[in-house]
Design a protein around this motif. Sequence first.
Motif, PDB file in Angstrom:
ATOM      1  N   MET A 133     -45.276  38.177 -27.714  1.00 30.57           N
ATOM      2  CA  MET A 133     -46.477  38.387 -26.897  1.00 30.57           C
ATOM      3  C   MET A 133     -47.160  39.678 -27.295  1.00 30.57           C
ATOM      4  O   MET A 133     -48.386  39.735 -27.461  1.00 30.57           O
ATOM      5  N   ALA A 134     -46.357  40.743 -27.460  1.00 26.22           N
ATOM      6  CA  ALA A 134     -46.917  42.034 -27.858  1.00 26.22           C
ATOM      7  C   ALA A 134     -47.602  41.905 -29.215  1.00 26.22           C
ATOM      8  O   ALA A 134     -48.703  42.424 -29.416  1.00 26.22           O
ATOM      9  N   THR A 135     -46.960  41.190 -30.116  1.00 28.68           N
ATOM     10  CA  THR A 135     -47.534  41.023 -31.450  1.00 28.68           C
ATOM     11  C   THR A 135     -48.878  40.298 -31.380  1.00 28.68           C
ATOM     12  O   THR A 135     -49.831  40.668 -32.072  1.00 28.68           O
ATOM     13  N   LEU A 136     -48.960  39.273 -30.527  1.00 25.99           N
ATOM     14  CA  LEU A 136     -50.232  38.553 -30.377  1.00 25.99           C
ATOM     15  C   LEU A 136     -51.298  39.445 -29.760  1.00 25.99           C
ATOM     16  O   LEU A 136     -52.456  39.438 -30.162  1.00 25.99           O
ATOM     17  N   ARG A 137     -50.896  40.236 -28.761  1.00 25.29           N
ATOM     18  CA  ARG A 137     -51.879  41.093 -28.089  1.00 25.29           C
ATOM     19  C   ARG A 137     -52.467  42.121 -29.033  1.00 25.29           C
ATOM     20  O   ARG A 137     -53.574  42.606 -28.833  1.00 25.29           O
ATOM     21  N   ARG A 138     -51.725  42.476 -30.072  1.00 24.72           N
ATOM     22  CA  ARG A 138     -52.252  43.447 -31.039  1.00 24.72           C
ATOM     23  C   ARG A 138     -53.428  42.871 -31.809  1.00 24.72           C
ATOM     24  O   ARG A 138     -54.179  43.615 -32.428  1.00 24.72           O
ATOM     25  N   ARG A 139     -53.571  41.540 -31.808  1.00 23.39           N
ATOM     26  CA  ARG A 139     -54.694  40.923 -32.523  1.00 23.39           C
ATOM     27  C   ARG A 139     -55.885  40.720 -31.590  1.00 23.39           C
ATOM     28  O   ARG A 139     -56.898  40.167 -31.985  1.00 23.39           O
ATOM     29  N   ILE A 140     -55.707  41.150 -30.330  1.00 23.63           N
ATOM     30  CA  ILE A 140     -56.763  40.963 -29.330  1.00 23.63           C
ATOM     31  C   ILE A 140     -57.180  42.323 -28.785  1.00 23.63           C
ATOM     32  O   ILE A 140     -56.333  43.144 -28.428  1.00 23.63           O
ATOM     33  N   GLY A 141     -58.497  42.563 -28.729  1.00 22.46           N
ATOM     34  CA  GLY A 141     -58.990  43.777 -28.081  1.00 22.46           C
ATOM     35  C   GLY A 141     -59.543  43.399 -26.718  1.00 22.46           C
ATOM     36  O   GLY A 141     -60.218  42.382 -26.584  1.00 22.46           O
ATOM     37  N   ILE A 142     -59.233  44.212 -25.704  1.00 23.92           N
ATOM     38  CA  ILE A 142     -59.673  43.865 -24.348  1.00 23.92           C
ATOM     39  C   ILE A 142     -60.494  45.006 -23.757  1.00 23.92           C
ATOM     40  O   ILE A 142     -60.057  46.165 -23.779  1.00 23.92           O
ATOM     41  N   VAL A 143     -61.668  44.663 -23.225  1.00 24.84           N
ATOM     42  CA  VAL A 143     -62.439  45.641 -22.453  1.00 24.84           C
ATOM     43  C   VAL A 143     -62.360  45.191 -20.997  1.00 24.84           C
ATOM     44  O   VAL A 143     -62.910  44.155 -20.631  1.00 24.84           O
ATOM     45  N   PHE A 144     -61.665  45.955 -20.172  1.00 24.26           N
ATOM     46  CA  PHE A 144     -61.480  45.565 -18.779  1.00 24.26           C
ATOM     47  C   PHE A 144     -62.705  45.926 -17.963  1.00 24.26           C
ATOM     48  O   PHE A 144     -63.389  46.911 -18.229  1.00 24.26           O
ATOM     49  N   GLN A 145     -62.919  45.118 -16.933  1.00 26.01           N
ATOM     50  CA  GLN A 145     -64.045  45.372 -16.043  1.00 26.01           C
ATOM     51  C   GLN A 145     -63.909  46.769 -15.422  1.00 26.01           C
ATOM     52  O   GLN A 145     -64.888  47.483 -15.277  1.00 26.01           O
ATOM     53  N   ASP A 146     -62.684  47.154 -15.078  1.00 29.53           N
ATOM     54  CA  ASP A 146     -62.472  48.488 -14.484  1.00 29.53           C
ATOM     55  C   ASP A 146     -61.922  49.476 -15.522  1.00 29.53           C
ATOM     56  O   ASP A 146     -61.253  50.444 -15.155  1.00 29.53           O
ATOM     57  N   PHE A 147     -62.185  49.213 -16.785  1.00 24.97           N
ATOM     58  CA  PHE A 147     -61.861  50.095 -17.919  1.00 24.97           C
ATOM     59  C   PHE A 147     -60.365  50.295 -18.170  1.00 24.97           C
ATOM     60  O   PHE A 147     -59.908  50.220 -19.282  1.00 24.97           O
ATOM     61  N   ARG A 148     -59.635  50.642 -17.115  1.00 27.32           N
ATOM     62  CA  ARG A 148     -58.204  50.935 -17.272  1.00 27.32           C
ATOM     63  C   ARG A 148     -57.949  52.004 -18.320  1.00 27.32           C
ATOM     64  O   ARG A 148     -57.047  51.882 -19.152  1.00 27.32           O
ATOM     65  N   LEU A 149     -58.718  53.069 -18.280  1.00 26.03           N
ATOM     66  CA  LEU A 149     -58.402  54.231 -19.116  1.00 26.03           C
ATOM     67  C   LEU A 149     -57.290  55.008 -18.415  1.00 26.03           C
ATOM     68  O   LEU A 149     -57.179  54.963 -17.191  1.00 26.03           O
TER      69      LEU A 149
END
Lengths: 219, 313
Positions: free
Chosen positions: A74-90
Amino acid sequence: MVRFENVGLRYGLGPEVLRDLTFRLEPHSFQFLTGPSGAGKSSLLRLLYLSLKPTRGLITLFGHDIVTLSPDAMATLRRRIGIVFQDFRLLDHLSTYDNVALPLRVLGRDEASYRAEVIELLHWVGLGEKIWSLPPVLSGGEKQRAAIARAVIARPQLLLADEPTGNVDPTLARRLLRLFLELNKSGTSVLIATHDIALMDLYDARRLVLHEGRLHVYE
Amino acid sequence: MTVEDQAMEQAAPAEARGPAPIVPSDSIAGTALLAVIAIMTFLAALTLGAVVLVRASAAEWQSQIAREVTIQVRPAEGRDTEAEVRKAAGLALAAPGVTDVRPYTRAESARLLEPWLGTGLALEELPVPRLIVVKTGADAPDLAALRQQLAREVPGATLDDHRAWVGHMRAMARSAVAAGLGVLALVLAAAMLSVTFATRGAMSTNRPIVEVLHFVGAKHAFIAGEFQRHFLLLGLKGGAIGGGVAILLFFLAGALGRWLRGSAGESQATALFGSLALGPEGYAAIIGLIILVGAVTAGTSRLTVHRTLRAME
Ligand SMILES: Nc1ncnc2c1ncn2[C@@H]1O[C@H](COP(=O)(O)OP(=O)(O)O)[C@@H](O)[C@H]1O
Ligand SMILES: [Mg+2]
């Protein structure tokens, strides 16, 4: 690269929020995901970034059935996806620089190897003056850009953005859209969830429209 | 470093000194855990020191006793006890491996009994057994032959090689060591439990960070490592404080013992403090304990993070 087949989603014992979704996202494609507030846009994105499992149906991501993935896969797959969250999550205790560098740190890369890259991207999104600022002192638009920079720094194959222009004025919204188009030109598939009609009118792209739990695709 | 290098270093922003920790250290309830680990390590170090002392003393007593046997000559009607004592001493001296033979005189034997019988006793009228102390070399000689010879030639004499005593003492030392190690294990288990709770607390405080790490593609091992860094440091710090205080105490006790012996001759106090002087292997054991505490703390928190993450999926 993404395939949904008869996907349904409900929260707990509630009604089905998403019903019988069947669609594909192709490599290098650009599309908007739209629909009224509460239509399930964020929920659909959560399925895509593996934060939720569908209650029924099949989701294939980069050729993998997402139900059978191990945590590491799952972690490996997520590395191929960039996510911009509505609440940023910085992360509030990290500087803009460290926030944006996070995906590269997670890859195990050495600071010296990514430092120039991160600073260049921050200049490119107009945060050159805010490199060492902490998120709490950034404006909404600045946070938005920091969140976008973090999502694209590792050059993902798929970019998911949830209401990325929700907190910014129309001028900045246009700039951010240009940024996404630029990214798409360099090969990333982009899916922007938005209910901002004006934004969609700026660029003629495929539209996925959610209405009462069902998806209608306008090519 | 050249002048230019120095100028460069000053020009770089403070943040250039390596990336900030992803899990902030002030988000971990560190002070409480530090105190717990320090106290636990202190107790464990005292126990460990005691175990080392008991083992050392037991070994010393054993080797002393093992190099000594006694022959007891019981007087009987119609036998010349003095002659029997002389004969037994002669046999013992002739035995292989024996380095020294010292028969106690009648008066000395009587003095040995004074604490029980009081003074002013007409010893001639009592059949007081006579002792012969036989010292042997380091390599225990074959005393079976001497025992048989005595039985044959000196009817009133028996040989006591203290084997039973040594056995008792060995057993006692063994159980003291076992009890000490048991206490050590309990203390470590309690420390592990505290670390488990502290790690769970830190993870729930930092849940948003953990989620973001997940979303940017961090594997469990990476997330565990970010938490483990803090706990390793906490464990080593707490261990160093607790173990350091214990080392200081043992050192002071040893120094006090030496000082008392130097100034005031032998007494109960010197006997007590003298026996608290920890040897180098004792100090090494406590330093080893500090490292063990650090490792156990780090390992426990790592395990807890992995378990919590698996439950979060
Ligand atoms: N965690 C949740 N638990 C229960 N219901 C939820 C949860 N998240 C969203 N919902 C419900 O799912 C529906 C879709 O929400 P959402 O995906 O956020 O829509 P959108 O992003 O299009 O506004 C809404 O009715 C919302 O109340
Ligand atoms: Mg939403």
